[in-house]
Every structure is written in structure tokens, then in C-alpha cells.
Design an enzyme around this catalytic site. Structure first.
Site, PDB file in Angstrom:
ATOM      1  N   HIS A  75       1.062  -1.298  -0.280  1.00  0.00           N
ATOM      2  CA  HIS A  75       0.512   0.098  -0.343  1.00  0.00           C
ATOM      3  C   HIS A  75       0.836   1.044  -0.050  1.00  0.00           C
ATOM      4  O   HIS A  75       0.376   2.154   0.078  1.00  0.00           O
ATOM      5  CB  HIS A  75      -0.747  -0.259   1.154  1.00  0.00           C
ATOM      6  CG  HIS A  75      -2.001  -1.265   1.065  1.00  0.00           C
ATOM      7  ND1 HIS A  75      -2.568  -1.413   1.874  1.00  0.00           N
ATOM      8  CD2 HIS A  75      -2.300  -1.977  -0.072  1.00  0.00           C
ATOM      9  CE1 HIS A  75      -4.072  -2.493   2.059  1.00  0.00           C
ATOM     10  NE2 HIS A  75      -3.363  -2.651   0.570  1.00  0.00           N
ATOM     11  N   GLY A 101      -1.093 -10.483  11.224  1.00  0.00           N
ATOM     12  CA  GLY A 101      -1.813  -8.942  12.233  1.00  0.00           C
ATOM     13  C   GLY A 101      -2.513  -7.938  10.838  1.00  0.00           C
ATOM     14  O   GLY A 101      -2.399  -7.280  11.144  1.00  0.00           O
ATOM     15  N   SER A 139      -6.783  -8.354   9.478  1.00  0.00           N
ATOM     16  CA  SER A 139      -8.050  -9.275   9.277  1.00  0.00           C
ATOM     17  C   SER A 139      -8.332  -9.522   8.251  1.00  0.00           C
ATOM     18  O   SER A 139      -9.703  -9.903   7.616  1.00  0.00           O
ATOM     19  CB  SER A 139      -9.045  -7.771   9.392  1.00  0.00           C
ATOM     20  OG  SER A 139      -8.966  -7.087   8.405  1.00  0.00           O
TER      21      SER A 139
HETATM   22  N1  APR Z   1      -0.973  -8.354  17.164  1.00  0.00           N
HETATM   23  C1  APR Z   1      -1.590  -8.773  15.518  1.00  0.00           C
HETATM   24  N2  APR Z   1      -2.782  -8.897  15.400  1.00  0.00           N
HETATM   25  C2  APR Z   1      -3.283  -8.054  16.346  1.00  0.00           C
HETATM   26  C3  APR Z   1      -3.036  -7.504  17.388  1.00  0.00           C
HETATM   27  C4  APR Z   1      -1.603  -8.002  17.929  1.00  0.00           C
HETATM   28  N3  APR Z   1      -1.320  -7.221  19.023  1.00  0.00           N
HETATM   29  N4  APR Z   1      -3.866  -6.618  17.795  1.00  0.00           N
HETATM   30  C5  APR Z   1      -5.054  -7.261  16.580  1.00  0.00           C
HETATM   31  N5  APR Z   1      -4.457  -8.012  15.651  1.00  0.00           N
HETATM   32  C6  APR Z   1      -5.277  -7.713  14.711  1.00  0.00           C
HETATM   33  C7  APR Z   1      -6.488  -8.139  14.863  1.00  0.00           C
HETATM   34  O1  APR Z   1      -7.772  -9.181  15.261  1.00  0.00           O
HETATM   35  C8  APR Z   1      -7.067  -7.883  12.727  1.00  0.00           C
HETATM   36  O2  APR Z   1      -7.545  -9.189  12.460  1.00  0.00           O
HETATM   37  O3  APR Z   1      -4.643  -7.295  13.301  1.00  0.00           O
HETATM   38  C9  APR Z   1      -5.764  -6.950  12.381  1.00  0.00           C
HETATM   39  C10 APR Z   1      -6.066  -5.700  12.076  1.00  0.00           C
HETATM   40  O4  APR Z   1      -6.803  -5.819  11.409  1.00  0.00           O
HETATM   41  P1  APR Z   1      -7.147  -3.853  10.201  1.00  0.00           P
HETATM   42  O5  APR Z   1      -7.366  -3.027  11.065  1.00  0.00           O
HETATM   43  O6  APR Z   1      -8.174  -4.665   9.483  1.00  0.00           O
HETATM   44  O7  APR Z   1      -5.610  -4.334   9.335  1.00  0.00           O
HETATM   45  P2  APR Z   1      -5.696  -4.976   8.180  1.00  0.00           P
HETATM   46  O8  APR Z   1      -5.903  -6.086   8.515  1.00  0.00           O
HETATM   47  O9  APR Z   1      -3.621  -4.437   7.947  1.00  0.00           O
HETATM   48  O10 APR Z   1      -6.559  -3.554   7.178  1.00  0.00           O
HETATM   49  C11 APR Z   1      -5.728  -3.536   5.409  1.00  0.00           C
HETATM   50  O11 APR Z   1      -7.259  -1.883   5.142  1.00  0.00           O
HETATM   51  O12 APR Z   1      -7.947   0.417   5.652  1.00  0.00           O
HETATM   52  C12 APR Z   1      -7.274  -0.839   4.392  1.00  0.00           C
HETATM   53  O13 APR Z   1      -5.236   0.272   3.463  1.00  0.00           O
HETATM   54  C13 APR Z   1      -5.262  -0.271   5.245  1.00  0.00           C
HETATM   55  O14 APR Z   1      -4.256  -1.250   4.772  1.00  0.00           O
HETATM   56  C14 APR Z   1      -5.259  -1.545   5.718  1.00  0.00           C
HETATM   57  C15 APR Z   1      -6.067  -2.256   4.648  1.00  0.00           C
END
Ligand code: APR
Length: 254
Positions: A119, A189, A191
């Protein structure tokens, strides 16, 4: 969890080509909020603010409501044991690359070298007119008029992918090549809800790879794609994983 750590450590040691896909969860322990889930950014502000059409319509508003705050949070963020642990695996030749959805640059700050920024990166700003790139840290946003402008007069924007934009072709191609090549993928980490990043583990699976998830909670990948979910925070899990790999490596050299 110890058994799962041990199993994952053996898989990492035995893998021909191991790749990690990381998301915002790996940087939470560095003080950077995730997007979804409790305390996530999209609980506080409407994700529409991060759409390219919003930026085109009112760049000053996106700078005021989103980008300036990102600079404040990312400026002081430091790599945590999860970033450092993945860099150690790379240094041992056990991790061939990281595909990250994050724009915080913490994998590189933690010592990783083979990083695909799926990204883009917040470390750079790009001029929307002449396309010149400047380091974000060169911007004094506390006093600058918003949106900040390039010397040519063009409006500056982060060198990141907004919603509604395509993934940089080079990053997409490298990520798909790594997913097709790997026989083990660590998914840390994320979603797994945003495309096309969420497809990457699927491609690895289709290519015959084992998929190991590290996340406190299950995701859409857990039932359909992942072979193993290690439930926990990335910092503690990856630190334990790297220690287990180190022990197994030592035992095998005796
Ligand atoms: N260690 C590991 N995972 C964790 C922790 C932790 N301490 N705390 C939370 N999580 C997990 C949550 O359970 C969730 O599954 O991290 C994930 C975060 O999910 P999102 O906030 O959706 O982040 P991400 O998957 O990177 O989002 C993808 O969405 O908004 C856009 O461009 C943005 O790159 C981002 C993309």
C-alpha cells in the site's frame, strides 16, 4: 500455544521459501492503532476520508483530518519485537520476504530488507503535479498551510494507496510472485478483509503453500485457508517463535 509455536518453528526451519504477509496488527504494539476492531481508526473517522475521490475534492480536509494525524503517530513509532523477530528470520535466511499492507516503514526500521510495500509508504510525499517525491519528515506540518505544496506549486500527497486506487504494479507483481513461489506463508496481524491484499494468502495456498496465521482473533482466512492459527499478539508470538527456531537450529548443529 507452546505446541503451535514449536510446530510453526519446525515448519519455518523446513521451508524452502517462506514469506510473511503483515497488516496493521503487527504495529499496534508500536503504538499505531489498527483500522478495524476495538479502538480502530475507522471507528473514529469515516473511511471515506481515505478515498482518492475525497482527496481530489478537498485535499486540505484530508490533510487536516487524516494525514497530519498519521504523521504525528508514525513519527514516534518504533519497531516492536515482531518486526525485529521477522528481520532475524530474514538474516538467518529463513524468511525470503515480507509483503506488508502497512505504510509505517517499521519492517525496514526493524532490520528487514526484502519488503514489498503493498500500500505504498508514508515515509514519502509525492507531488500531484510534477510527481517529485520528498521525505515526509521534511514537512513541518505544525506550521505549514494545508495542503502542503511542492516547490512547483503542486499539492503534495502521501506516497500511499488511497481507497479507490490501484496497487503499485511493481508491488502487486512482486507480491504475487512471492505468493506463487513460497511453500510457507506467515500471515501476521491482518483482518484479511481488504482486497487485493486478502487474496495473497489464497494464492499461496493455491500454489501449495502451508499458511500459518498469527492473530489474537480468527479471520476469514482461518477456516478456509490457514493450516494453523496461533492466537496471540504478534510481539509475544513472534518473539517466542524466533526463540524456538534458534533453539532448534542450535540443537541441529550439535
Ligand atoms: N498482534 C497481531 N494482530 C493483532 C494485534 C496484535 N497485537 N492486535 C490486533 N490484531 C489483529 C486484529 O485481530 C485484526 O485481525 O490485527 C488485525 C487488524 O486488522 P485491520 O485493522 O483491518 O488491519 P489490516 O488488515 O492491515 O487492514 C488492511 O485496510 O484500511 C485499509 O489500507 C488499510 O492496509 C489497511 C487495510
Amino acid at each position: 500455544m507452546r505446541d503451535r509455536i514449536e510446530l510453526a518453528a519446525r515448519e519455518i526451519l523446513g521451508a524452502r521459501y517462506c514469506v510473511a504477509l503483515t497488516g496493521a496488527g503487527i504495529s499496534i504494539e508500536s503504538g499505531i492503532p489498527a483500522f478495524r476492531g476495538p479502538g480502530g481508526l475507522w471507528e473514529k473517522i469515516d473511511p471515506e476520508i481515505a478515498h482518492i475521490d475525497t482527496f481530489r475534492r478537498d485535499p486540505a480536509q484530508v490533510w487536516r483530518l487524516l494525514i497530519r494525524g498519521m504523521q504525528e503517530v508514525l513519527r514516534d513509532a518504533r519497531p516492536n519485537p515482531a518486526h525485529v523477530g521477522l528481520a532475524r528470520l530474514e538474516a538467518w535466511g529463513l524468511l525470503q520476504g515480507i509483503i506488508t499492507q502497512n505504510v509505517d516503514g517499521l519492517h525496514q526500521k526493524g532490520g528487514s530488507r526484502a519488503v514489498v510495500e503493498f500500500h505504498g509508504s508514508f515515509a514519502r510525499q509525492r507531488c500531484t503535479a510534477c510527481r517529485r517525491r520528498i521525505p515526509t519528515e521534511a514537512l513541518d506540518l505544525a506550521h505549514a498551510a494545508l495542503p502542503p505544496r511542492c516547490g512547483c506549486g503542486g499539492i503534495l500527497r502521501p506516497d500511499c494507496v488511497f481507497f479507490g486506487e490501484v496497487i503499485p504494479p511493481d508491488a502487486l507483481q512482486r507480491a504475487h510472485r512471492m505468493a506463487a513461489e513460497c511453500n510457507l506463508m506467515l500471515v501476521v496481524g491482518t483482518s484479511a478483509t481488504v482486497q487485493p491484499a486478502a487474496m495473497v494468502p489464497l494464492r499461496a495456498k493455491e500454489a501449495g503453500a502451508r499458511v500459518i496465521e498469527i492473530n489474537p482473533d480468527p479471520t476469514p482466512l482461518t477456516r478456509q485457508v490457514s493450516d494453523l492459527l496461533i492466537r496471540g499478539k504478534a510481539g509475544a508470538v513472534i518473539a517466542a517463535l524466533v526463540d524456538a527456531v534458534a533453539r532448534l537450529r542450535q540443537a541441529s548443529t550439535k
